[in-house]
Enzyme design. Structure first.
Site, PDB file in Angstrom:
ATOM      1  N   HIS A 125      -7.758  -2.896  -6.059  1.00  8.60           N
ATOM      2  CA  HIS A 125      -6.302  -2.955  -6.052  1.00  8.60           C
ATOM      3  C   HIS A 125      -5.890  -4.426  -6.058  1.00  8.60           C
ATOM      4  O   HIS A 125      -6.759  -5.324  -6.129  1.00  8.60           O
ATOM      5  CB  HIS A 125      -5.726  -2.209  -4.849  1.00  8.60           C
ATOM      6  N   HIS A 128      -7.743  -6.877  -3.716  1.00  6.83           N
ATOM      7  CA  HIS A 128      -9.023  -7.359  -4.225  1.00  6.83           C
ATOM      8  C   HIS A 128      -8.815  -8.433  -5.290  1.00  6.83           C
ATOM      9  O   HIS A 128      -9.480  -9.472  -5.295  1.00  6.83           O
ATOM     10  CB  HIS A 128      -9.821  -6.213  -4.858  1.00  6.83           C
ATOM     11  N   LEU A 167      -2.649  -8.630   1.459  1.00  3.61           N
ATOM     12  CA  LEU A 167      -1.555  -8.270   0.563  1.00  3.61           C
ATOM     13  C   LEU A 167      -0.976  -6.929   0.998  1.00  3.61           C
ATOM     14  O   LEU A 167      -1.722  -6.011   1.359  1.00  3.61           O
ATOM     15  CB  LEU A 167      -2.032  -8.182  -0.887  1.00  3.61           C
ATOM     16  N   MET A 209      -2.495  -3.145   1.554  1.00  3.67           N
ATOM     17  CA  MET A 209      -3.167  -2.548   0.402  1.00  3.67           C
ATOM     18  C   MET A 209      -4.587  -2.159   0.777  1.00  3.67           C
ATOM     19  O   MET A 209      -5.302  -2.912   1.429  1.00  3.67           O
ATOM     20  CB  MET A 209      -3.178  -3.531  -0.764  1.00  3.67           C
ATOM     21  N   ARG A 269      -8.148   3.255   0.440  1.00  4.56           N
ATOM     22  CA  ARG A 269      -7.941   4.541   1.104  1.00  4.56           C
ATOM     23  C   ARG A 269      -6.500   5.046   0.974  1.00  4.56           C
ATOM     24  O   ARG A 269      -6.243   6.229   1.183  1.00  4.56           O
ATOM     25  CB  ARG A 269      -8.319   4.440   2.583  1.00  4.56           C
TER      26      ARG A 269
END
Length: 275
Positions: A33, A36, A173, A181, A184
């Site tokens: 996401h 990352h 984030l 974020m 899961r």
């Protein structure tokens, strides 16, 4: 380039090192996401060559069902990593071949909070991270602050083992409503997703209360009530800790952190923020 074997990646790393390149590593379990990708962006800004690992590490799951349902999306993930120089996607047998028996354990830091609720989790995490450090020969590794306890354990491990790698912690984030974020989050139902930001709100209220001079237990009671009122099924922990040692806070100060883990719609959410 995608690498699936340790030997192939190490051969590439030797070539990069011969060129004098600085190597950055971003370890992930996939289901990428924007959080990352913010780590990847930071790595690209600071390093000549960047490796992103995608490996759902079975040894850090103490719940077989959680491992089975963990989201996996390799093709999508690889497509998002077009800026990096290497994507390392090993199999379980590549990382843990027959006869593998070694284990890395970071005492103390691993025993509270997440460690108390997920026995063995941090041993598995530390072991695979140490392997990734040794495989990649990275100069800098990038970890998100959302997994604050993990970050402190990795830093302690690097210090204790005199590893030369530098650990960069990157800010968490959040979605527009404050929810951190996380891979899961995909498993939350629509109604639960609307209620999930209460975890962040509860931590904010706890932090505000501590800053205002409230006793730790009083501040925590405020946060716990918010979570219960928001429909969280259970709370594994909500605590105010010293940021580096993760010991329970004795008094207010600049080095404190609120850490939380709670269940909503059968999904375990974790988060933290500075006091």
């Amino acid at each position: 380039m995608i690498f699936r074997t340790i030997s192939d990646l190490q051969a590439q790393v030797v070539a990069w090192k011969a060129e004098g390149a600085t190597i950055g590593l971003t370890p992930t379990m996939g289901a990428l996401h924007d959080g990352h990708l913010s780590l990847v962006k930071r790595a690209c800004e600071q390093c000549d060559r960047v490796i992103v690992s995608i490996f759902v590490n079975p040894t850090q799951f103490n719940n077989a069902a959680d491992l089975e349902t963990y989201p996996r999306s390799e093709n999508r993930d690889v497509a998002l990593l077009d800026r990096v120089d290497a994507v390392f996607v090993p199999s379980i047998t590549e990382m843990y071949p027959e006869g593998f028996v070694s284990n890395v354990r970071v005492g103390g830091l691993s025993e509270r909070l997440e460690g108390a609720h997920r026995p063995g989790h941090f041993d598995g995490m530390a072991t695979v991270v140490m392997k990734l450090f040794n495989i990649s020969k990275a100069d800098i590794a990038f970890f998100g602050e959302k997994d604050w306890q993990q970050l402190q354990i990795v830093r302690r491990m690097v210090k204790d083992f005199n590893h030369s790698i530098r650990i960069e912690g990157c800010v968490t984030l959040r979605e527009a409503d404050g929810l951190a974020m996380s891979s899961r989050n995909r498993r939350l139902g629509e109604n639960a997703r609307r209620r999930a930001p209460a975890l962040y709100s509860a931590m904010q209220k706890v932090a505000d209360a501590v800053r205002s001079g409230a006793e730790r237990d009083v501040a925590l009671d405020v946060g716990i009530q918010i979570l219960r009122d928001s429909g969280f099924e259970s709370i594994d922990y909500l605590d105010v800790c010293e940021a580096t040692t993760l010991t329970p806070a004795e008094k207010s100060g600049a080095s404190l952190r609120v850490l939380a883990a709670a269940w909503l719609d059968g999904v375990r959410l974790i988060d933290n923020l500075v006091v």
